[in-house]
Design a protein around this motif. Structure first.
Motif, PDB file in Angstrom:
ATOM      1  N   ILE A 215      -2.327 -17.578  -5.198  1.00 55.88           N
ATOM      2  CA  ILE A 215      -2.314 -19.022  -5.422  1.00 55.88           C
ATOM      3  C   ILE A 215      -3.641 -19.542  -5.975  1.00 55.88           C
ATOM      4  O   ILE A 215      -3.668 -20.414  -6.841  1.00 55.88           O
ATOM      5  CB  ILE A 215      -1.925 -19.747  -4.102  1.00 55.88           C
ATOM      6  N   LYS A 216      -4.739 -18.986  -5.502  1.00 53.07           N
ATOM      7  CA  LYS A 216      -6.045 -19.451  -5.968  1.00 53.07           C
ATOM      8  C   LYS A 216      -6.296 -19.081  -7.430  1.00 53.07           C
ATOM      9  O   LYS A 216      -6.697 -19.920  -8.240  1.00 53.07           O
ATOM     10  CB  LYS A 216      -7.137 -18.866  -5.065  1.00 53.07           C
ATOM     11  N   VAL A 217      -6.092 -17.823  -7.766  1.00 50.83           N
ATOM     12  CA  VAL A 217      -6.304 -17.372  -9.148  1.00 50.83           C
ATOM     13  C   VAL A 217      -5.339 -18.089 -10.089  1.00 50.83           C
ATOM     14  O   VAL A 217      -5.719 -18.512 -11.189  1.00 50.83           O
ATOM     15  CB  VAL A 217      -6.134 -15.841  -9.256  1.00 50.83           C
ATOM     16  N   ALA A 218      -4.101 -18.276  -9.647  1.00 52.73           N
ATOM     17  CA  ALA A 218      -3.116 -18.979 -10.478  1.00 52.73           C
ATOM     18  C   ALA A 218      -3.599 -20.393 -10.787  1.00 52.73           C
ATOM     19  O   ALA A 218      -3.569 -20.833 -11.938  1.00 52.73           O
ATOM     20  CB  ALA A 218      -1.764 -19.019  -9.769  1.00 52.73           C
ATOM     21  N   ASN A 219      -4.060 -21.106  -9.768  1.00 52.79           N
ATOM     22  CA  ASN A 219      -4.500 -22.486  -9.989  1.00 52.79           C
ATOM     23  C   ASN A 219      -5.740 -22.562 -10.867  1.00 52.79           C
ATOM     24  O   ASN A 219      -5.866 -23.476 -11.682  1.00 52.79           O
ATOM     25  CB  ASN A 219      -4.744 -23.178  -8.648  1.00 52.79           C
ATOM     26  N   CYS A 220      -6.656 -21.619 -10.718  1.00 57.29           N
ATOM     27  CA  CYS A 220      -7.829 -21.593 -11.603  1.00 57.29           C
ATOM     28  C   CYS A 220      -7.410 -21.356 -13.042  1.00 57.29           C
ATOM     29  O   CYS A 220      -7.885 -22.027 -13.958  1.00 57.29           O
ATOM     30  CB  CYS A 220      -8.822 -20.517 -11.159  1.00 57.29           C
ATOM     31  N   ALA A 221      -6.534 -20.398 -13.248  1.00 56.08           N
ATOM     32  CA  ALA A 221      -6.070 -20.115 -14.608  1.00 56.08           C
ATOM     33  C   ALA A 221      -5.369 -21.337 -15.188  1.00 56.08           C
ATOM     34  O   ALA A 221      -5.603 -21.715 -16.337  1.00 56.08           O
ATOM     35  CB  ALA A 221      -5.132 -18.909 -14.600  1.00 56.08           C
ATOM     36  N   LEU A 222      -4.540 -21.978 -14.383  1.00 54.74           N
ATOM     37  CA  LEU A 222      -3.797 -23.152 -14.864  1.00 54.74           C
ATOM     38  C   LEU A 222      -4.743 -24.281 -15.249  1.00 54.74           C
ATOM     39  O   LEU A 222      -4.558 -24.945 -16.265  1.00 54.74           O
ATOM     40  CB  LEU A 222      -2.826 -23.646 -13.776  1.00 54.74           C
ATOM     41  N   LEU A 223      -5.776 -24.488 -14.443  1.00 54.67           N
ATOM     42  CA  LEU A 223      -6.716 -25.582 -14.712  1.00 54.67           C
ATOM     43  C   LEU A 223      -7.613 -25.274 -15.906  1.00 54.67           C
ATOM     44  O   LEU A 223      -7.807 -26.121 -16.780  1.00 54.67           O
ATOM     45  CB  LEU A 223      -7.567 -25.834 -13.456  1.00 54.67           C
ATOM     46  N   PHE A 224      -8.155 -24.065 -15.953  1.00 55.61           N
ATOM     47  CA  PHE A 224      -9.169 -23.757 -16.959  1.00 55.61           C
ATOM     48  C   PHE A 224      -8.601 -23.127 -18.234  1.00 55.61           C
ATOM     49  O   PHE A 224      -9.270 -23.121 -19.261  1.00 55.61           O
ATOM     50  CB  PHE A 224     -10.221 -22.814 -16.367  1.00 55.61           C
TER      51      PHE A 224
END
Length: 272
Positions: A215-224
DNA sequence: GTCCAGGCATGCA
DNA sequence: TGCATGCATGGA
């Protein structure tokens, strides 16, 4: 923002809310380097840039109008009104002093593949070491752009590597994730362009299917890397911040949770 | 030596 | 669904 094209340089005047030190070194991108003259150098989409702030003016060295319009304008998020965004965020009691203290943090619109790949590397890792691994990855498998500067390697190139090749870069237990990710993207089994067009929750579900992406890596990728400004990554630092929001995120974050997050992340790393 | 970092997969309840 | 555990590496 006022744009002037002078010889091979671009001069931007009246740029609001952009602090290069904060934006390029706040843990969202791992490849920018500060020069002795306080300018910053980096490679994006295989193109080198040196950018320097001089008062309220920014000078982009040795670049072209075409590169500015196709890469840098979007990368630095110049189309977005960060003054208005910051004013909205300042309705929150914690963010109000934080936005003032660290004014000028922007979200960089990075390449989807690079963002996904670097944030897989980032897990359970510190920023200094992430930078080292990414540097070695680019030097070994990227294209040389100029002396000492390399592009981020393509999925196609990395899909030819073995798990051992990734381990040699110091990626540790993440090597097997990178090996499968590279092959998946290269084969088209993971379609980043398609994911970019999905609604947030569906895009996140697609990323979560990838081995090594939680969930953390997914959200970072989605944001950046996928332009989801409403993605809200929570890492060990943000978990500490969340104690200040026992009733959930305030209304004024809506739609720009990711930008709020970046200010809070920076505050947490420097103050908690 | 121990602890920690922009966490995740796995196994077990 | 939720929780405990192992995991590579290097700096503090």
């Amino acid at each position: 923002m006022d744009i002037k094209y002078i010889d091979n340089d671009i001069v931007l005047k009246n740029v609001k809310c952009l602090d290069l030190d904060l934006t390029l070194d706040c843990g969202q991108a791992f490849r920018w380097k500060k020069e002795e003259d306080n300018s910053w150098s980096g490679v994006v989409n295989g193109v080198f840039l040196n950018i320097k702030k001089d008062g309220d003016t920014f000078i982009l060295k040795n670049t072209t109008k075409q590169d500015f319009e196709s890469i840098w304008c979007h990368y630095f998020d110049f189309d977005k009104d960060y003054v208005e965004i910051c004013n909205r965020l300042k309705q929150d009691k914690l963010l109000s002093p934080t936005v003032d203290r660290y004014y000028g943090i922007r979200i960089l619109n990075q390449d989807s593949w690079e963002a996904l790949c670097t944030f897989v590397i980032s897990q359970q890792n510190n920023i200094k070491r992430i930078k080292g691994i990414v540097d070695r990855l680019c030097q070994a498998y990227g294209e040389k752009v100029r002396e000492g500067w390399y592009s981020f390697p393509t999925a196609e190139r990395l899909s030819t590597l073995t798990v051992e090749d990734f381990e040699k870069l110091g990626t540790g237990y993440r090597a097997k994730y990178l090996e499968q990710l590279s092959k998946g993207v290269a084969r088209g089994e993971i379609d980043l362009q398609k994911i970019k067009g999905l609604p947030l929750n569906e895009a996140r579900q697609e990323l979560l299917k990838i081995f090594g992406v939680g969930i953390k890596v997914a959200n970072c990728a989605l944001l950046f890397g996928f332009e989801f400004y409403d993605a809200f990554p929570v890492d060990v630092w943000m978990k500490r911040v969340m104690e200040y929001y026992p009733n959930g995120l305030p209304k004024c974050f809506e739609g720009i949770e990711g930008i709020a997050q970046q200010y809070l992340f920076h505050w947490a790393r420097n103050n908690l």
